[in-house]
Motif scaffolding. Structure first.
Motif, PDB file in Angstrom:
ATOM      1  N   PHE A  74       0.798  -1.233   0.000  1.00 45.22           N
ATOM      2  CA  PHE A  74       0.000   0.000   0.000  1.00 45.22           C
ATOM      3  C   PHE A  74       0.828   1.279   0.000  1.00 45.22           C
ATOM      4  N   GLY A  75       2.127   1.161   0.142  1.00 43.56           N
ATOM      5  CA  GLY A  75       2.980   2.338   0.099  1.00 43.56           C
ATOM      6  C   GLY A  75       3.120   3.019   1.445  1.00 43.56           C
ATOM      7  N   ASP A  76       2.006   3.433   2.036  1.00 47.59           N
ATOM      8  CA  ASP A  76       2.009   4.077   3.347  1.00 47.59           C
ATOM      9  C   ASP A  76       0.626   3.904   3.968  1.00 47.59           C
ATOM     10  N   LYS A  77       0.441   4.481   5.141  1.00 42.33           N
ATOM     11  CA  LYS A  77      -0.829   4.313   5.839  1.00 42.33           C
ATOM     12  C   LYS A  77      -1.976   4.942   5.059  1.00 42.33           C
ATOM     13  N   GLN A  78      -1.718   6.081   4.400  1.00 40.04           N
ATOM     14  CA  GLN A  78      -2.792   6.716   3.635  1.00 40.04           C
ATOM     15  C   GLN A  78      -3.247   5.826   2.489  1.00 40.04           C
ATOM     16  N   GLY A  79      -2.286   5.131   1.857  1.00 42.02           N
ATOM     17  CA  GLY A  79      -2.649   4.190   0.798  1.00 42.02           C
ATOM     18  C   GLY A  79      -3.520   3.074   1.323  1.00 42.02           C
ATOM     19  N   LEU A  80      -3.214   2.602   2.534  1.00 40.25           N
ATOM     20  CA  LEU A  80      -4.040   1.562   3.152  1.00 40.25           C
ATOM     21  C   LEU A  80      -5.430   2.099   3.458  1.00 40.25           C
ATOM     22  N   LEU A  81      -5.506   3.305   4.022  1.00 48.46           N
ATOM     23  CA  LEU A  81      -6.808   3.888   4.343  1.00 48.46           C
ATOM     24  C   LEU A  81      -7.648   4.099   3.093  1.00 48.46           C
ATOM     25  N   ASP A  82      -7.008   4.524   1.990  1.00 47.52           N
ATOM     26  CA  ASP A  82      -7.744   4.683   0.734  1.00 47.52           C
ATOM     27  C   ASP A  82      -8.338   3.353   0.291  1.00 47.52           C
ATOM     28  N   ALA A  83      -7.556   2.280   0.421  1.00 44.13           N
ATOM     29  CA  ALA A  83      -8.041   0.953   0.034  1.00 44.13           C
ATOM     30  C   ALA A  83      -9.190   0.518   0.932  1.00 44.13           C
ATOM     31  N   VAL A  84      -9.097   0.823   2.235  1.00 38.27           N
ATOM     32  CA  VAL A  84     -10.157   0.459   3.177  1.00 38.27           C
ATOM     33  C   VAL A  84     -11.443   1.212   2.852  1.00 38.27           C
ATOM     34  N   VAL A  85     -11.329   2.511   2.548  1.00 36.05           N
ATOM     35  CA  VAL A  85     -12.503   3.317   2.223  1.00 36.05           C
ATOM     36  C   VAL A  85     -13.160   2.806   0.941  1.00 36.05           C
ATOM     37  N   ALA A  86     -12.340   2.502  -0.074  1.00 31.12           N
ATOM     38  CA  ALA A  86     -12.888   1.981  -1.333  1.00 31.12           C
ATOM     39  C   ALA A  86     -13.597   0.652  -1.094  1.00 31.12           C
ATOM     40  N   TYR A  87     -12.997  -0.200  -0.266  1.00 26.64           N
ATOM     41  CA  TYR A  87     -13.600  -1.495   0.067  1.00 26.64           C
ATOM     42  C   TYR A  87     -14.933  -1.304   0.787  1.00 26.64           C
ATOM     43  N   GLY A  88     -14.936  -0.433   1.805  1.00 24.46           N
ATOM     44  CA  GLY A  88     -16.160  -0.206   2.567  1.00 24.46           C
ATOM     45  C   GLY A  88     -17.271   0.394   1.727  1.00 24.46           C
ATOM     46  N   PHE A  89     -16.898   1.337   0.855  1.00 20.78           N
ATOM     47  CA  PHE A  89     -17.883   1.985  -0.002  1.00 20.78           C
ATOM     48  C   PHE A  89     -18.492   0.974  -0.977  1.00 20.78           C
ATOM     49  N   THR A  90     -17.646   0.142  -1.559  1.00 17.80           N
ATOM     50  CA  THR A  90     -18.132  -0.872  -2.496  1.00 17.80           C
ATOM     51  C   THR A  90     -19.021  -1.886  -1.794  1.00 17.80           C
ATOM     52  N   TYR A  92     -20.798  -1.431   0.881  1.00 18.10           N
ATOM     53  CA  TYR A  92     -22.069  -0.812   1.246  1.00 18.10           C
ATOM     54  C   TYR A  92     -23.007  -0.755   0.038  1.00 18.10           C
ATOM     55  N   LEU A  93     -22.469  -0.333  -1.105  1.00 17.63           N
ATOM     56  CA  LEU A  93     -23.313  -0.238  -2.294  1.00 17.63           C
ATOM     57  C   LEU A  93     -23.816  -1.611  -2.730  1.00 17.63           C
ATOM     58  N   SER A  94     -22.951  -2.615  -2.648  1.00 15.54           N
ATOM     59  CA  SER A  94     -23.355  -3.947  -3.085  1.00 15.54           C
ATOM     60  C   SER A  94     -24.374  -4.571  -2.131  1.00 15.54           C
ATOM     61  N   SER A  95     -24.412  -4.089  -0.885  1.00 18.94           N
ATOM     62  CA  SER A  95     -25.378  -4.618   0.076  1.00 18.94           C
ATOM     63  C   SER A  95     -26.780  -4.068  -0.173  1.00 18.94           C
ATOM     64  N   GLY A 120     -23.505   7.307   5.556  1.00 22.19           N
ATOM     65  CA  GLY A 120     -22.887   8.029   6.658  1.00 22.19           C
ATOM     66  C   GLY A 120     -23.358   7.555   8.023  1.00 22.19           C
ATOM     67  N   LEU A 121     -24.657   7.317   8.162  1.00 24.06           N
ATOM     68  CA  LEU A 121     -25.192   6.919   9.463  1.00 24.06           C
ATOM     69  C   LEU A 121     -24.856   5.466   9.795  1.00 24.06           C
ATOM     70  N   ALA A 122     -24.749   4.628   8.776  1.00 24.05           N
ATOM     71  CA  ALA A 122     -24.414   3.221   9.019  1.00 24.05           C
ATOM     72  C   ALA A 122     -22.920   3.021   9.245  1.00 24.05           C
ATOM     73  N   ASN A 123     -22.092   3.889   8.653  1.00 25.84           N
ATOM     74  CA  ASN A 123     -20.636   3.739   8.723  1.00 25.84           C
ATOM     75  C   ASN A 123     -19.983   5.098   8.975  1.00 25.84           C
ATOM     76  N   PRO A 124     -20.185   5.687  10.161  1.00 28.68           N
ATOM     77  CA  PRO A 124     -19.678   7.045  10.398  1.00 28.68           C
ATOM     78  C   PRO A 124     -18.164   7.179  10.256  1.00 28.68           C
ATOM     79  N   ALA A 125     -17.406   6.197  10.725  1.00 29.50           N
ATOM     80  CA  ALA A 125     -15.942   6.284  10.617  1.00 29.50           C
ATOM     81  C   ALA A 125     -15.517   6.204   9.158  1.00 29.50           C
TER      82      ALA A 125
END
Length: 270
Positions: A74-90, A92-95, A120-125
């Motif tokens: 992931f390069g650095d922590k921000q790269g990991l966080l970007d991957a986590v956000v993309a994963y969570g967003f995907t 949520y939409l697929s659910s 936002g309300l289901a996944n505030p973080a």
């Protein structure tokens, strides 16, 4: 003395080549497996404890990998966080049940607004990382994807002749109103949230950007210019320079408050 078997050069090369391919495949598969495991572990930590819980040490322990593996993937922590956000967003939409576009793009915008608030309300973080966890002027990849979805909804409203202001301004206004409403609700204790706040903000934003009827039914040049500008990319009757010139003219009509710097109006004949 018996002669030892000799491996031909080509055969040895092929065997080594095949072994190398197998090793590469194993390495690639392991890398993909590690990546998925790391992202899933970081997503759990984010949901349970917020962004501060997503440390390299905690993620590597939860995923069963060494810390250098995280930096390598992931390069650095921000790269990991970007991957986590993309994963969570995907995820949520697929659910959610896939929403087919209806014949009313304004109703589709309402549904999109409600989906945004629900995320936002289901996944505030997760939401806070999407829209507030980056440097000023920099958006997370997931936030960019979400905004592109909004822009497509706004484009459909414009094509239907129901957009009252330029597309870019309409998308920015709905985005700002939606994010502000979501962050306000997240910051309010659940038992004190106004159940009508989201609906009221949604309807106010929609009223600010739309007309009640298609522009063709009204004798106004602004709405007509907005509609034609939205459909302009679909025409092949003009050359690229001609489309650019026409778009400039339509921009002036659609947004009369925005004038070209230094351009003076020439008085017409009395």
């Amino acid at each position: 003395m018996e002669r030892e078997d000799v491996i031909a050069p080509n055969a040895g090369h092929d065997a080594h080549h095949d072994t190398g391919h197998e090793a590469n495949r194993d390495r690639d598969g392991n890398r993909d497996g590690n990546r998925d495991r790391i992202v899933a572990a970081a997503a759990r930590l984010l949901s349970d404890g917020g962004p501060d819980a997503v440390s390299t040490r905690a993620v590597s322990s939860a995923a069963g990998v060494q810390p250098p593996t995280i930096y390598r993937l992931f390069g650095d922590k921000q790269g990991l966080l970007d991957a986590v956000v993309a994963y969570g967003f995907t995820e949520y939409l697929s659910s959610k049940t896939a929403q087919e576009p209806t014949e009313d793009p304004v109703e589709d915008l309402r549904a999109g607004w409600d989906l945004h608030i629900g995320l936002g309300l289901a996944n505030p973080a997760l939401y806070s990382l999407m829209y507030g966890g980056h440097r000023p002027g920099v958006s997370s990849p997931a936030a960019v994807t979400a905004f592109e979805m909004l822009a497509r909804l706004i484009r459909r409203i414009a094509e239907a002749g129901r957009l009252a202001i330029p597309e870019e301004r309409a998308a920015a206004l709905v985005h700002a109103a939606g994010c502000g409403t979501t962050f306000t609700l997240i910051a309010t204790p659940e038992d004190r949230r106004d159940p009508e706040l989201s609906r009221t903000a949604r309807e106010a934003a929609i009223a600010a950007i739309t007309t009640d009827a298609p522009a063709a039914a009204e004798p106004g040049p602004v709405a007509a210019a907005v509609t034609l500008r939205a459909a302009l990319p679909r025409t092949d009757a003009l050359t690229a320079p001609e489309r650019g010139l026409l778009r400039e003219w339509l921009d002036r009509i659609a947004d009369p408050a925005h004038t070209v710097s230094g351009r003076a109006e020439t008085p017409g004949p009395n």
